[in-house]
Design a protein around this motif. Sequence first.
Motif, PDB file in Angstrom:
ATOM      1  N   ARG A 172      43.129  15.932 -32.543  1.00 36.32           N
ATOM      2  CA  ARG A 172      42.862  16.664 -31.303  1.00 36.32           C
ATOM      3  C   ARG A 172      44.182  17.075 -30.647  1.00 36.32           C
ATOM      4  NH1 ARG A 172      38.662  16.760 -27.464  1.00 36.32           N
ATOM      5  NH2 ARG A 172      37.506  15.157 -28.609  1.00 36.32           N
ATOM      6  N   GLN A 175      42.788  14.291 -22.665  1.00 41.62           N
ATOM      7  CA  GLN A 175      41.612  14.437 -23.527  1.00 41.62           C
ATOM      8  C   GLN A 175      41.814  13.777 -24.897  1.00 41.62           C
ATOM      9  OE1 GLN A 175      41.976  17.171 -21.010  1.00 41.62           O
ATOM     10  NE2 GLN A 175      40.499  15.641 -20.315  1.00 41.62           N
ATOM     11  N   THR A 186      36.579  13.251 -22.361  1.00 45.71           N
ATOM     12  CA  THR A 186      36.336  14.259 -23.395  1.00 45.71           C
ATOM     13  C   THR A 186      36.535  15.672 -22.864  1.00 45.71           C
ATOM     14  OG1 THR A 186      33.963  14.228 -22.886  1.00 45.71           O
ATOM     15  CG2 THR A 186      34.736  12.785 -24.658  1.00 45.71           C
ATOM     16  N   ARG A 187      36.354  15.877 -21.563  1.00 42.34           N
ATOM     17  CA  ARG A 187      36.519  17.190 -20.955  1.00 42.34           C
ATOM     18  C   ARG A 187      37.529  17.135 -19.817  1.00 42.34           C
ATOM     19  NH1 ARG A 187      30.947  16.752 -21.944  1.00 42.34           N
ATOM     20  NH2 ARG A 187      30.031  18.547 -23.048  1.00 42.34           N
ATOM     21  N   VAL A 188      38.201  18.243 -19.573  1.00 44.07           N
ATOM     22  CA  VAL A 188      38.956  18.374 -18.327  1.00 44.07           C
ATOM     23  C   VAL A 188      37.964  18.144 -17.198  1.00 44.07           C
ATOM     24  CG1 VAL A 188      40.197  19.976 -16.827  1.00 44.07           C
ATOM     25  CG2 VAL A 188      40.628  19.983 -19.302  1.00 44.07           C
ATOM     26  N   GLN A 207      38.283  25.857 -23.219  1.00 44.35           N
ATOM     27  CA  GLN A 207      38.452  24.443 -22.894  1.00 44.35           C
ATOM     28  C   GLN A 207      37.251  23.956 -22.090  1.00 44.35           C
ATOM     29  OE1 GLN A 207      41.339  22.201 -23.457  1.00 44.35           O
ATOM     30  NE2 GLN A 207      39.702  20.805 -22.881  1.00 44.35           N
ATOM     31  N   THR A 225      45.790  18.783 -24.131  1.00 43.91           N
ATOM     32  CA  THR A 225      45.336  19.804 -23.191  1.00 43.91           C
ATOM     33  C   THR A 225      46.542  20.458 -22.521  1.00 43.91           C
ATOM     34  OG1 THR A 225      43.239  18.686 -22.742  1.00 43.91           O
ATOM     35  CG2 THR A 225      44.051  20.191 -21.047  1.00 43.91           C
TER      36      THR A 225
END
Length: 294
Positions: A247, A234, A221-223, A198, A250
């Motif tokens: 997608r 996300q 888009t990212r943690v 991740q 998370t």
Amino acid sequence: MSALSTIARCQRLAANSAGRDLVVGDLHGHRSLFERVLERMNFDPARDRVLSVGDLIDRGPESLDTLALIEQPWFHAVLGNHELMLLNFLGYYGSRIHNRKSFPSGSGQWVIEAASRSRKRLGRLADRLASLPLAIHVDASVPFNVTHGDLHPLGDSQQNLLDVAGVSVHVADSATTSRRNIGEAMKCGFVDLDFAGQPVQVSDAPFGELPLTYVGHSPLTRVTVHRSYVYVDQRVGERSARRPEDRPPTVLDQTRFSFWLRGVALARKGAEARERVVFPLRTGPSVRVAAARA
């Protein structure tokens, strides 16, 4: 249905001594995608728990079924702004920021069919929804919080979060839509890392006054980690040229992630300490000797 004026401020859960605590980001009506992730993670509903940052509904194809997760004993959710939009639409309270008329014509289109075909089920779930808290605190060996938006409208004190029983539904509206902390984070420097496949970006100030606090609401888009907040929205279900498939949401193993993040912070602190020693070495001959010996 009864009038909703106060939201439970914080639900406290004991540590899960039997299994894992998994934190999931915004689901937005994508129950099937969520269940696939749980299957890959070998989720055991008899031992493991899932803690949700809210926004279970709207946008995706399975809003009512995703909302029904709140009836599962292993699933613990907080209210998101989309849940409050639904409660406002159904007449539980009169929101000052959500428009009742526009909800079913926007991301809440599903509610018209649900009200027609599954009225009793929708009503039962809405009543349960109205009892959900604004935040969850888990008294684990590594304590943590789960909430939907930043807690800044309530203050930064953990003690304040735990000591006060309830908040006005209008304060809850503000808290579930708050993005002040992530606005501050975007002014910081980030380092890009990887946790169990991740992508994670960690700011130069990963920890603050609160214990780790997992939040959704801000699609990134990212943690992203900044001042104890961990952003886990996300953009579930989103497709792009790089990702033609939907997608997945998370889902983080809280214990593993918290220890990993602590290691990242210690490593960065050690690197910064080395830089403070090495970089000044270029300014004087006495320190250059120390560098050579090192």
